[in-house]
Enzyme design. Structure first.
Site, PDB file in Angstrom:
ATOM      1  N   ASP A  28      71.179 -15.104 -19.017  1.00 62.63           N
ATOM      2  CA  ASP A  28      70.283 -15.991 -18.336  1.00 62.63           C
ATOM      3  C   ASP A  28      70.814 -16.793 -17.300  1.00 62.63           C
ATOM      4  O   ASP A  28      71.871 -17.101 -17.401  1.00 62.63           O
ATOM      5  CB  ASP A  28      69.768 -17.027 -19.575  1.00 62.63           C
ATOM      6  CG  ASP A  28      68.495 -17.731 -19.137  1.00 62.63           C
ATOM      7  OD1 ASP A  28      67.304 -17.103 -19.788  1.00 62.63           O
ATOM      8  OD2 ASP A  28      68.274 -18.571 -18.180  1.00 62.63           O
ATOM      9  N   ASN A  31      59.287 -16.569 -26.529  1.00 65.39           N
ATOM     10  CA  ASN A  31      58.409 -17.508 -26.292  1.00 65.39           C
ATOM     11  C   ASN A  31      57.004 -16.729 -25.793  1.00 65.39           C
ATOM     12  O   ASN A  31      57.301 -15.817 -25.262  1.00 65.39           O
ATOM     13  CB  ASN A  31      58.820 -18.861 -25.078  1.00 65.39           C
ATOM     14  CG  ASN A  31      59.748 -19.331 -25.634  1.00 65.39           C
ATOM     15  OD1 ASN A  31      60.111 -19.845 -26.775  1.00 65.39           O
ATOM     16  ND2 ASN A  31      60.879 -19.638 -24.696  1.00 65.39           N
ATOM     17  N   SER A  67      57.765 -18.448 -19.482  1.00 67.64           N
ATOM     18  CA  SER A  67      57.572 -18.571 -17.988  1.00 67.64           C
ATOM     19  C   SER A  67      57.779 -17.230 -17.325  1.00 67.64           C
ATOM     20  O   SER A  67      57.380 -17.237 -16.049  1.00 67.64           O
ATOM     21  CB  SER A  67      58.831 -19.533 -17.395  1.00 67.64           C
ATOM     22  OG  SER A  67      60.162 -19.073 -17.757  1.00 67.64           O
ATOM     23  N   HIS A 104      60.689 -10.709 -23.566  1.00 64.34           N
ATOM     24  CA  HIS A 104      61.971 -10.936 -23.548  1.00 64.34           C
ATOM     25  C   HIS A 104      62.532 -11.804 -24.801  1.00 64.34           C
ATOM     26  O   HIS A 104      61.643 -12.587 -25.029  1.00 64.34           O
ATOM     27  CB  HIS A 104      62.542 -11.715 -22.294  1.00 64.34           C
ATOM     28  CG  HIS A 104      61.737 -12.815 -22.123  1.00 64.34           C
ATOM     29  ND1 HIS A 104      60.644 -12.839 -21.382  1.00 64.34           N
ATOM     30  CD2 HIS A 104      62.240 -14.331 -22.167  1.00 64.34           C
ATOM     31  CE1 HIS A 104      60.250 -14.201 -21.133  1.00 64.34           C
ATOM     32  NE2 HIS A 104      61.248 -15.069 -21.513  1.00 64.34           N
ATOM     33  N   HIS A 148      65.394 -14.036 -26.316  1.00 67.88           N
ATOM     34  CA  HIS A 148      66.404 -14.851 -25.914  1.00 67.88           C
ATOM     35  C   HIS A 148      67.655 -14.710 -27.093  1.00 67.88           C
ATOM     36  O   HIS A 148      67.082 -14.759 -28.278  1.00 67.88           O
ATOM     37  CB  HIS A 148      66.057 -16.559 -25.836  1.00 67.88           C
ATOM     38  CG  HIS A 148      65.084 -16.990 -24.867  1.00 67.88           C
ATOM     39  ND1 HIS A 148      65.670 -17.353 -23.564  1.00 67.88           N
ATOM     40  CD2 HIS A 148      63.985 -16.719 -24.701  1.00 67.88           C
ATOM     41  CE1 HIS A 148      64.578 -17.674 -22.658  1.00 67.88           C
ATOM     42  NE2 HIS A 148      63.604 -17.237 -23.483  1.00 67.88           N
TER      43      HIS A 148
HETATM   44  P1  5GP Z   1      61.039 -17.964 -21.095  1.00 68.53           P
HETATM   45  O1  5GP Z   1      60.643 -19.377 -20.344  1.00 68.53           O
HETATM   46  O2  5GP Z   1      59.718 -17.163 -20.073  1.00 68.53           O
HETATM   47  O3  5GP Z   1      61.182 -18.115 -22.418  1.00 68.53           O
HETATM   48  O4  5GP Z   1      62.347 -17.289 -20.533  1.00 68.53           O
HETATM   49  C1  5GP Z   1      62.586 -17.008 -19.283  1.00 68.53           C
HETATM   50  C2  5GP Z   1      64.197 -17.186 -18.904  1.00 68.53           C
HETATM   51  O5  5GP Z   1      64.474 -16.106 -17.780  1.00 68.53           O
HETATM   52  C3  5GP Z   1      64.393 -18.573 -18.668  1.00 68.53           C
HETATM   53  O6  5GP Z   1      65.301 -18.958 -19.717  1.00 68.53           O
HETATM   54  C4  5GP Z   1      65.146 -18.595 -17.445  1.00 68.53           C
HETATM   55  O7  5GP Z   1      66.324 -19.201 -16.948  1.00 68.53           O
HETATM   56  C5  5GP Z   1      65.528 -16.912 -17.270  1.00 68.53           C
HETATM   57  N1  5GP Z   1      65.552 -16.590 -15.701  1.00 68.53           N
HETATM   58  C6  5GP Z   1      64.520 -16.956 -14.834  1.00 68.53           C
HETATM   59  N2  5GP Z   1      64.877 -16.091 -13.582  1.00 68.53           N
HETATM   60  C7  5GP Z   1      65.865 -15.419 -13.923  1.00 68.53           C
HETATM   61  C8  5GP Z   1      66.731 -14.653 -13.012  1.00 68.53           C
HETATM   62  O8  5GP Z   1      66.360 -14.275 -12.035  1.00 68.53           O
HETATM   63  N3  5GP Z   1      67.800 -14.096 -13.545  1.00 68.53           N
HETATM   64  C9  5GP Z   1      68.094 -14.171 -14.837  1.00 68.53           C
HETATM   65  N4  5GP Z   1      69.250 -13.826 -15.112  1.00 68.53           N
HETATM   66  N5  5GP Z   1      67.300 -15.151 -15.730  1.00 68.53           N
HETATM   67  C10 5GP Z   1      66.353 -15.650 -15.182  1.00 68.53           C
END
Ligand code: 5GP
Ligand code: ZN
Length: 112
Positions: free
Chosen positions: A29, A85, A93, A98, A100
């Protein structure tokens, strides 16, 4: 489709890879929330857990098999958490399924 994780899966946007095969990709991440924080995604687009169907659900079993293997390889024996999520209120987001994987510190339960 204009999807960030589809682009990462295709290698169009670089990532720090943990694991890759023909079906899935695991990568660190960009904004880690724990000393170990990587994401595991199917290469084929699925929007979230809400997009899992009898036709595509095999990928979830494969993702968990790989998470189990990585937990051993990365020596996460003190504990780790797998979180996905789903939807805006849960904090999703990026609208591409995905998982985590978080480890390396004590994790609060229940989550905030
Ligand atoms: P969510 O908020 O959808 O559960 O998780 C999305 C995750 O993707 C977040 O933890 C964020 O830091 C990560 N993320 C967003 N953009 C990028 C990116 O361009 N590269 C990587 N490696 N992680 C990303
Ligand atoms: Zn996608």
């Amino acid at each position: 489709m204009d999807c960030l994780f589809c682009k990462i899966a295709a290698g169009e946007i670089p990532s720090r890879k943990v694991y890759e095969d023909d079906q899935i990709l695991a990568f660190y991440d960009i904004e880690p929330q724990a000393p170990v924080h990587f994401l595991v995604i199917p290469k084929k687009h699925i929007s979230s857990v809400g997009g899992i169907t009898p036709e595509n659900s095999q990928i979830v079993a494969h993702i968990y098999e790989v998470i189990a293997k990585l937990s051993h390889d990365l020596k996460l024996e003190n504990g780790f958490r797998v979180v996905t999520n789903c939807g805006e209120e849960a904090g999703q987001s990026v609208p591409h399924l995905h998982f985590h994987v978080l480890a390396g510190r004590s994790l609060a339960w229940p989550p905030g």
